[in-house]
Motif scaffolding. Structure first.
Motif, PDB file in Angstrom:
ATOM      1  N   LEU A 189      -4.982  12.689 -11.923  1.00 30.17           N
ATOM      2  CA  LEU A 189      -6.184  11.899 -12.160  1.00 30.17           C
ATOM      3  C   LEU A 189      -5.965  10.557 -11.475  1.00 30.17           C
ATOM      4  O   LEU A 189      -5.183   9.732 -11.933  1.00 30.17           O
ATOM      5  CB  LEU A 189      -6.427  11.717 -13.654  1.00 30.17           C
ATOM      6  CG  LEU A 189      -6.697  13.005 -14.436  1.00 30.17           C
ATOM      7  CD1 LEU A 189      -6.879  12.709 -15.907  1.00 30.17           C
ATOM      8  CD2 LEU A 189      -7.930  13.741 -13.896  1.00 30.17           C
ATOM      9  N   LEU A 190      -6.621  10.372 -10.332  1.00 29.82           N
ATOM     10  CA  LEU A 190      -6.470   9.137  -9.568  1.00 29.82           C
ATOM     11  C   LEU A 190      -7.502   8.128 -10.060  1.00 29.82           C
ATOM     12  O   LEU A 190      -8.691   8.452 -10.186  1.00 29.82           O
ATOM     13  CB  LEU A 190      -6.665   9.402  -8.078  1.00 29.82           C
ATOM     14  CG  LEU A 190      -5.804  10.519  -7.469  1.00 29.82           C
ATOM     15  CD1 LEU A 190      -5.991  10.544  -5.960  1.00 29.82           C
ATOM     16  CD2 LEU A 190      -4.346  10.364  -7.826  1.00 29.82           C
ATOM     17  N   GLU A 191      -7.051   6.922 -10.362  1.00 33.15           N
ATOM     18  CA  GLU A 191      -7.940   5.878 -10.890  1.00 33.15           C
ATOM     19  C   GLU A 191      -8.038   4.708  -9.914  1.00 33.15           C
ATOM     20  O   GLU A 191      -7.043   4.264  -9.358  1.00 33.15           O
ATOM     21  CB  GLU A 191      -7.405   5.378 -12.243  1.00 33.15           C
ATOM     22  CG  GLU A 191      -8.316   4.386 -12.949  1.00 33.15           C
ATOM     23  CD  GLU A 191      -8.123   2.933 -12.517  1.00 33.15           C
ATOM     24  OE1 GLU A 191      -9.032   2.117 -12.714  1.00 33.15           O
ATOM     25  OE2 GLU A 191      -7.038   2.626 -11.959  1.00 33.15           O
ATOM     26  N   TYR A 192      -9.272   4.267  -9.698  1.00 33.44           N
ATOM     27  CA  TYR A 192      -9.498   3.063  -8.877  1.00 33.44           C
ATOM     28  C   TYR A 192     -10.717   2.345  -9.423  1.00 33.44           C
ATOM     29  O   TYR A 192     -11.821   2.899  -9.449  1.00 33.44           O
ATOM     30  CB  TYR A 192      -9.704   3.427  -7.401  1.00 33.44           C
ATOM     31  CG  TYR A 192      -9.992   2.225  -6.532  1.00 33.44           C
ATOM     32  CD1 TYR A 192      -8.986   1.304  -6.231  1.00 33.44           C
ATOM     33  CD2 TYR A 192     -11.273   1.996  -6.039  1.00 33.44           C
ATOM     34  CE1 TYR A 192      -9.255   0.179  -5.451  1.00 33.44           C
ATOM     35  CE2 TYR A 192     -11.545   0.882  -5.248  1.00 33.44           C
ATOM     36  CZ  TYR A 192     -10.531  -0.026  -4.972  1.00 33.44           C
ATOM     37  OH  TYR A 192     -10.807  -1.135  -4.203  1.00 33.44           O
ATOM     38  N   GLN A 193     -10.504   1.139  -9.893  1.00 39.12           N
ATOM     39  CA  GLN A 193     -11.576   0.289 -10.429  1.00 39.12           C
ATOM     40  C   GLN A 193     -12.450   1.019 -11.462  1.00 39.12           C
ATOM     41  O   GLN A 193     -13.683   0.962 -11.420  1.00 39.12           O
ATOM     42  CB  GLN A 193     -12.423  -0.267  -9.286  1.00 39.12           C
ATOM     43  CG  GLN A 193     -11.648  -1.227  -8.386  1.00 39.12           C
ATOM     44  CD  GLN A 193     -12.514  -1.911  -7.341  1.00 39.12           C
ATOM     45  OE1 GLN A 193     -13.667  -1.543  -7.119  1.00 39.12           O
ATOM     46  NE2 GLN A 193     -11.955  -2.903  -6.675  1.00 39.12           N
ATOM     47  N   GLY A 194     -11.784   1.739 -12.365  1.00 39.63           N
ATOM     48  CA  GLY A 194     -12.498   2.379 -13.468  1.00 39.63           C
ATOM     49  C   GLY A 194     -13.112   3.725 -13.162  1.00 39.63           C
ATOM     50  O   GLY A 194     -13.652   4.384 -14.054  1.00 39.63           O
ATOM     51  N   LYS A 195     -13.058   4.170 -11.904  1.00 37.48           N
ATOM     52  CA  LYS A 195     -13.559   5.504 -11.531  1.00 37.48           C
ATOM     53  C   LYS A 195     -12.366   6.436 -11.290  1.00 37.48           C
ATOM     54  O   LYS A 195     -11.256   5.979 -11.001  1.00 37.48           O
ATOM     55  CB  LYS A 195     -14.424   5.429 -10.267  1.00 37.48           C
ATOM     56  CG  LYS A 195     -15.715   4.644 -10.443  1.00 37.48           C
ATOM     57  CD  LYS A 195     -16.712   5.417 -11.277  1.00 37.48           C
ATOM     58  CE  LYS A 195     -18.048   4.675 -11.379  1.00 37.48           C
ATOM     59  NZ  LYS A 195     -18.809   4.716 -10.128  1.00 37.48           N
ATOM     60  N   TYR A 196     -12.648   7.734 -11.389  1.00 33.76           N
ATOM     61  CA  TYR A 196     -11.575   8.716 -11.269  1.00 33.76           C
ATOM     62  C   TYR A 196     -11.910   9.813 -10.260  1.00 33.76           C
ATOM     63  O   TYR A 196     -13.073  10.203 -10.107  1.00 33.76           O
ATOM     64  CB  TYR A 196     -11.310   9.389 -12.623  1.00 33.76           C
ATOM     65  CG  TYR A 196     -10.596   8.517 -13.622  1.00 33.76           C
ATOM     66  CD1 TYR A 196      -9.220   8.604 -13.812  1.00 33.76           C
ATOM     67  CD2 TYR A 196     -11.307   7.593 -14.388  1.00 33.76           C
ATOM     68  CE1 TYR A 196      -8.570   7.794 -14.732  1.00 33.76           C
ATOM     69  CE2 TYR A 196     -10.664   6.774 -15.313  1.00 33.76           C
ATOM     70  CZ  TYR A 196      -9.292   6.886 -15.479  1.00 33.76           C
ATOM     71  OH  TYR A 196      -8.644   6.088 -16.381  1.00 33.76           O
ATOM     72  N   GLN A 197     -10.871  10.299  -9.608  1.00 29.45           N
ATOM     73  CA  GLN A 197     -10.936  11.550  -8.858  1.00 29.45           C
ATOM     74  C   GLN A 197      -9.902  12.479  -9.474  1.00 29.45           C
ATOM     75  O   GLN A 197      -8.767  12.073  -9.754  1.00 29.45           O
ATOM     76  CB  GLN A 197     -10.587  11.355  -7.380  1.00 29.45           C
ATOM     77  CG  GLN A 197     -11.716  10.877  -6.508  1.00 29.45           C
ATOM     78  CD  GLN A 197     -11.362  10.948  -5.021  1.00 29.45           C
ATOM     79  OE1 GLN A 197     -10.215  11.125  -4.645  1.00 29.45           O
ATOM     80  NE2 GLN A 197     -12.364  10.798  -4.176  1.00 29.45           N
TER      81      GLN A 197
END
Length: 217
Positions: free
Chosen positions: A93-101
């Protein structure tokens, strides 16, 4: 996270240095870890011992890792290195600025018979709020939960009308389809550049053959 039971929670921070210190990796990959990764957390462990699922035959444990990034453009070589070091199947689960991929690879035991694994390739979602990730724990065994995660993340890429097709067969068919699409694109470019009519006709015959093979898939 993603609706997993509390019994699976692990929540252990893993120093990112563990994945590149004292290891023979390229300076470029080390740079990816240093510059792109803020932190790595081992969030969950999905196994027969932490759930009411039956033990898997091919997937003994499915680990959920949260990788917090400094950039919204993840590098698959980063995930491949982590996959290489952890001898279990992994849902990233990749997280960046509160969003996920959500990222997951089709990972299988290497033919050598050792504990080594190989990852053929990765499937991933778009950047989404965590509660919109298309992930549901489905299946009665760890094997099935892993397979369903792969299919959920891959979406149409692994969609099949054959209910009896195994995950391995779906992945192999998808890879074959991608290869054919590349061959078709390359051949179409050659046809556009070719000046001689007889060669154009020969290549068009080959193009029709490749397109027919693609339709079958």
């Amino acid at each position: 996270m993603i609706g997993l039971p509390k019994t699976t929670e692990f929540n252990k921070r893993i120093p990112k240095q563990k994945f590149y210190e004292n290891m023979d990796i390229s300076p470029a990959l080390k740079k990816v870890f240093v510059e792109q990764v803020r932190s790595i957390y081992w969030k969950n462990k999905i196994a027969a011992s932490t759930t009411n699922l039956a033990a898997g035959t091919d997937v003994t444990e499915l680990e959920v890792l949260e990788v917090r990034l400094r950039s919204p453009v993840p590098d698959a070589s980063l995930l491949r290195q982590i996959d290489k070091e952890i001898p279990y199947h992994i849902l990233f689960l990749l997280e960046y600025q509160g969003k996920y991929q959500a990222w997951i690879g089709y990972k299988e035991a290497a033919a050598s018979g050792t504990n080594a694994f190989k990852v053929n390739g990765y499937y991933h979602t778009a950047w989404l709020p965590e509660d919109e990730l298309p992930l549901k724990v489905e299946g009665l065994s760890v094997d099935k939960v892993y397979e369903n995660f792969v299919r959920q993340i891959a979406g149409d890429t692994l969609k099949t009308a054959d209910a009896g097709e195994t995950l391995k067969e779906s992945v192999a068919r998808s890879e074959q389809k991608q290869q054919l699409e590349k061959q078709i694109a390359t051949l179409q470019a050659k046809i556009r550049k070719e000046k001689q009519l007889n060669k154009q006709m020969q290549m068009n015959t080959e193009l029709k053959k490749l397109k027919k093979e693609l339709e079958v898939l």
